[in-house]
Design a protein around this motif. Structure first.
Motif, PDB file in Angstrom:
ATOM      1  N   TYR A  69       1.809  -1.178 -13.520  1.00 46.24           N
ATOM      2  CA  TYR A  69       2.930  -0.448 -13.065  1.00 46.24           C
ATOM      3  C   TYR A  69       3.924  -1.364 -12.381  1.00 46.24           C
ATOM      4  CZ  TYR A  69       5.670   3.784 -12.312  1.00 46.24           C
ATOM      5  OH  TYR A  69       6.764   4.724 -12.440  1.00 46.24           O
ATOM      6  N   SER A  70       5.086  -1.725 -12.843  1.00 48.11           N
ATOM      7  CA  SER A  70       5.962  -2.540 -12.268  1.00 48.11           C
ATOM      8  C   SER A  70       7.394  -2.151 -12.421  1.00 48.11           C
ATOM      9  CB  SER A  70       5.713  -3.898 -12.658  1.00 48.11           C
ATOM     10  OG  SER A  70       6.654  -4.930 -11.941  1.00 48.11           O
ATOM     11  N   TRP A  71       8.019  -1.393 -11.484  1.00 48.74           N
ATOM     12  CA  TRP A  71       9.376  -0.976 -11.662  1.00 48.74           C
ATOM     13  C   TRP A  71      10.264  -1.919 -10.869  1.00 48.74           C
ATOM     14  CZ3 TRP A  71       9.323   4.486  -8.887  1.00 48.74           C
ATOM     15  CH2 TRP A  71       9.284   4.230  -7.682  1.00 48.74           C
ATOM     16  N   ALA A  72      11.258  -1.999 -11.280  1.00 51.19           N
ATOM     17  CA  ALA A  72      12.323  -3.057 -10.745  1.00 51.19           C
ATOM     18  C   ALA A  72      13.227  -2.163  -9.721  1.00 51.19           C
ATOM     19  CB  ALA A  72      13.252  -3.586 -11.716  1.00 51.19           C
ATOM     20  N   CYS A  73      12.824  -1.762  -8.709  1.00 52.80           N
ATOM     21  CA  CYS A  73      13.277  -1.118  -7.555  1.00 52.80           C
ATOM     22  C   CYS A  73      13.303  -1.727  -6.142  1.00 52.80           C
ATOM     23  CB  CYS A  73      12.547   0.198  -7.372  1.00 52.80           C
ATOM     24  SG  CYS A  73      13.105   1.355  -9.184  1.00 52.80           S
ATOM     25  N   PHE A  74      14.235  -1.451  -5.292  1.00 58.23           N
ATOM     26  CA  PHE A  74      14.125  -2.109  -3.910  1.00 58.23           C
ATOM     27  C   PHE A  74      13.518  -0.982  -3.090  1.00 58.23           C
ATOM     28  CE2 PHE A  74      16.329  -2.882   0.112  1.00 58.23           C
ATOM     29  CZ  PHE A  74      15.946  -3.893   0.204  1.00 58.23           C
ATOM     30  N   ASP A  75      12.408  -0.652  -3.162  1.00 56.48           N
ATOM     31  CA  ASP A  75      11.608   0.033  -2.476  1.00 56.48           C
ATOM     32  C   ASP A  75      10.177  -0.547  -1.753  1.00 56.48           C
ATOM     33  OD1 ASP A  75      12.914   2.662  -1.974  1.00 56.48           O
ATOM     34  OD2 ASP A  75      12.761   2.903  -4.310  1.00 56.48           O
ATOM     35  N   HIS A  76       9.707   0.190  -0.924  1.00 55.37           N
ATOM     36  CA  HIS A  76       8.328  -0.203  -0.407  1.00 55.37           C
ATOM     37  C   HIS A  76       7.424   1.022   0.162  1.00 55.37           C
ATOM     38  CE1 HIS A  76       5.169  -2.482   1.083  1.00 55.37           C
ATOM     39  NE2 HIS A  76       5.228  -2.117   2.449  1.00 55.37           N
ATOM     40  N   ALA A  77       6.374   1.331  -0.163  1.00 51.43           N
ATOM     41  CA  ALA A  77       5.583   2.246   0.207  1.00 51.43           C
ATOM     42  C   ALA A  77       6.146   3.834  -0.077  1.00 51.43           C
ATOM     43  CB  ALA A  77       5.171   2.321   1.701  1.00 51.43           C
ATOM     44  N   VAL A  78       6.869   3.686  -1.209  1.00 52.73           N
ATOM     45  CA  VAL A  78       7.393   5.146  -1.567  1.00 52.73           C
ATOM     46  C   VAL A  78       6.604   5.986  -2.143  1.00 52.73           C
ATOM     47  CG1 VAL A  78       9.748   4.057  -1.874  1.00 52.73           C
ATOM     48  CG2 VAL A  78       8.226   4.309  -3.835  1.00 52.73           C
ATOM     49  N   THR A  79       5.239   5.745  -2.433  1.00 53.89           N
ATOM     50  CA  THR A  79       4.451   6.627  -3.106  1.00 53.89           C
ATOM     51  C   THR A  79       3.782   7.638  -1.889  1.00 53.89           C
ATOM     52  OG1 THR A  79       2.500   5.217  -2.706  1.00 53.89           O
ATOM     53  CG2 THR A  79       3.675   5.331  -4.870  1.00 53.89           C
ATOM     54  N   LEU A  80       4.176   7.650  -0.779  1.00 57.98           N
ATOM     55  CA  LEU A  80       3.736   8.305   0.456  1.00 57.98           C
ATOM     56  C   LEU A  80       4.936   9.539   0.263  1.00 57.98           C
ATOM     57  CD1 LEU A  80       3.297   5.751   3.075  1.00 57.98           C
ATOM     58  CD2 LEU A  80       1.416   6.706   1.800  1.00 57.98           C
ATOM     59  N   GLU A  81       5.915   9.551  -0.378  1.00 55.63           N
ATOM     60  CA  GLU A  81       6.693  10.771  -0.429  1.00 55.63           C
ATOM     61  C   GLU A  81       6.918  11.037  -1.732  1.00 55.63           C
ATOM     62  OE1 GLU A  81      10.346   9.127   1.135  1.00 55.63           O
ATOM     63  OE2 GLU A  81       9.422   8.565   3.131  1.00 55.63           O
ATOM     64  N   ARG A 106       9.704  11.831  -3.630  1.00 57.72           N
ATOM     65  CA  ARG A 106      10.797  10.854  -4.359  1.00 57.72           C
ATOM     66  C   ARG A 106      10.248   9.712  -4.971  1.00 57.72           C
ATOM     67  NH1 ARG A 106      13.245   6.356  -2.141  1.00 57.72           N
ATOM     68  NH2 ARG A 106      12.652   5.689  -0.386  1.00 57.72           N
ATOM     69  N   GLY A 107       9.244   9.003  -4.447  1.00 61.42           N
ATOM     70  CA  GLY A 107       8.770   7.908  -5.141  1.00 61.42           C
ATOM     71  C   GLY A 107       7.648   8.425  -5.941  1.00 61.42           C
ATOM     72  N   PHE A 108       6.829   9.223  -5.467  1.00 62.53           N
ATOM     73  CA  PHE A 108       5.648   9.261  -6.363  1.00 62.53           C
ATOM     74  C   PHE A 108       5.890  10.313  -7.734  1.00 62.53           C
ATOM     75  CE2 PHE A 108       1.406  11.496  -7.205  1.00 62.53           C
ATOM     76  CZ  PHE A 108       0.427  10.314  -7.263  1.00 62.53           C
ATOM     77  N   ASP A 109       6.825  11.165  -7.496  1.00 63.65           N
ATOM     78  CA  ASP A 109       7.141  11.960  -8.895  1.00 63.65           C
ATOM     79  C   ASP A 109       8.609  11.772  -9.043  1.00 63.65           C
ATOM     80  OD1 ASP A 109       4.749  13.424  -9.522  1.00 63.65           O
ATOM     81  OD2 ASP A 109       4.966  14.537  -7.675  1.00 63.65           O
ATOM     82  N   GLY A 110       9.424  10.973  -8.224  1.00 66.22           N
ATOM     83  CA  GLY A 110      10.760  10.900  -8.487  1.00 66.22           C
ATOM     84  C   GLY A 110      11.487   9.809  -9.286  1.00 66.22           C
ATOM     85  N   GLY A 111      10.878   8.670  -9.105  1.00 59.55           N
ATOM     86  CA  GLY A 111      11.379   7.454  -9.733  1.00 59.55           C
ATOM     87  C   GLY A 111      10.529   7.208 -10.998  1.00 59.55           C
ATOM     88  N   THR A 112      11.140   6.409 -12.060  1.00 60.34           N
ATOM     89  CA  THR A 112      10.291   6.226 -13.257  1.00 60.34           C
ATOM     90  C   THR A 112      10.479   4.619 -13.511  1.00 60.34           C
ATOM     91  OG1 THR A 112      12.202   6.622 -14.832  1.00 60.34           O
ATOM     92  CG2 THR A 112      10.669   8.483 -14.224  1.00 60.34           C
ATOM     93  N   CYS A 113       9.417   4.318 -14.157  1.00 60.00           N
ATOM     94  CA  CYS A 113       9.401   2.904 -14.673  1.00 60.00           C
ATOM     95  C   CYS A 113       8.953   3.124 -16.452  1.00 60.00           C
ATOM     96  CB  CYS A 113       8.286   2.119 -14.180  1.00 60.00           C
ATOM     97  SG  CYS A 113       8.016   0.589 -14.787  1.00 60.00           S
ATOM     98  N   ALA A 114       9.734   2.784 -17.184  1.00 61.85           N
ATOM     99  CA  ALA A 114       9.467   2.857 -18.552  1.00 61.85           C
ATOM    100  C   ALA A 114       9.289   4.241 -19.105  1.00 61.85           C
ATOM    101  CB  ALA A 114       8.057   2.066 -18.983  1.00 61.85           C
ATOM    102  N   GLY A 115      10.006   5.163 -18.385  1.00 59.21           N
ATOM    103  CA  GLY A 115       9.976   6.682 -18.559  1.00 59.21           C
ATOM    104  C   GLY A 115       8.936   7.388 -17.852  1.00 59.21           C
ATOM    105  N   ASN A 116       8.134   6.844 -17.150  1.00 60.86           N
ATOM    106  CA  ASN A 116       7.008   7.431 -16.437  1.00 60.86           C
ATOM    107  C   ASN A 116       7.111   7.351 -15.084  1.00 60.86           C
ATOM    108  OD1 ASN A 116       4.870   8.218 -18.728  1.00 60.86           O
ATOM    109  ND2 ASN A 116       5.313   6.290 -19.163  1.00 60.86           N
ATOM    110  N   THR A 117       6.704   8.584 -14.170  1.00 58.93           N
ATOM    111  CA  THR A 117       6.600   8.356 -12.740  1.00 58.93           C
ATOM    112  C   THR A 117       5.213   7.822 -12.534  1.00 58.93           C
ATOM    113  OG1 THR A 117       5.280  10.480 -12.844  1.00 58.93           O
ATOM    114  CG2 THR A 117       7.857  10.701 -12.571  1.00 58.93           C
ATOM    115  N   ILE A 118       5.047   7.213 -11.122  1.00 63.22           N
ATOM    116  CA  ILE A 118       3.887   6.981 -10.688  1.00 63.22           C
ATOM    117  C   ILE A 118       2.569   7.794 -10.920  1.00 63.22           C
ATOM    118  CG2 ILE A 118       2.619   5.882  -8.440  1.00 63.22           C
ATOM    119  CD1 ILE A 118       5.247   4.649  -7.902  1.00 63.22           C
ATOM    120  N   HIS A 119       2.978   9.263 -10.388  1.00 60.60           N
ATOM    121  CA  HIS A 119       2.101  10.019 -10.696  1.00 60.60           C
ATOM    122  C   HIS A 119       1.435  10.115 -12.080  1.00 60.60           C
ATOM    123  CE1 HIS A 119       1.189  14.737 -10.124  1.00 60.60           C
ATOM    124  NE2 HIS A 119       0.148  14.260 -10.198  1.00 60.60           N
TER     125      HIS A 119
END
Length: 95
Positions: free
Chosen positions: A29-41, A43-56
């Protein structure tokens, strides 16, 4: 120049891992975003996507995938260019 070089080298490593077909249970799972440790929130766990899928969703699919390999890789070129990057919180500077 540093950020672009870092993005390019990261992409090279991800492409090599994906092409290598590592162990069947491995996933990327490799998104091209300028973020670090966003899965703690949220917005990172359920907000952003990579290839159409959230980290969750990616984590849930990975855990239930059995021996199926999963790849979620942003395909843009550049730094922080992912189309599904989560919104960054605004920072207010106080004088």
């Amino acid at each position: 120049a540093y950020a672009e070089t870092f993005a390019s080298r990261t992409r090279e490593v991800i492409d090599a891992l994906a092409a290598g077909g590592a162990v069947n249970r491995s996933s990327i799972y490799s998104w091209a975003c300028f973020d670090h440790a966003v899965t703690l929130e949220d917005r990172g766990f359920d907000g952003g996507t990579c290839a159409g899928n959230t980290i969750h969703r990616g984590l849930s699919e990975f855990l239930g995938a059995g021996s199926q390999r999963r790849l979620w890789i942003d395909s843009c070129d550049g730094f922080a260019c992912g189309p599904g990057c989560p919104e960054r919180p605004r920072v207010t500077m106080l004088a």
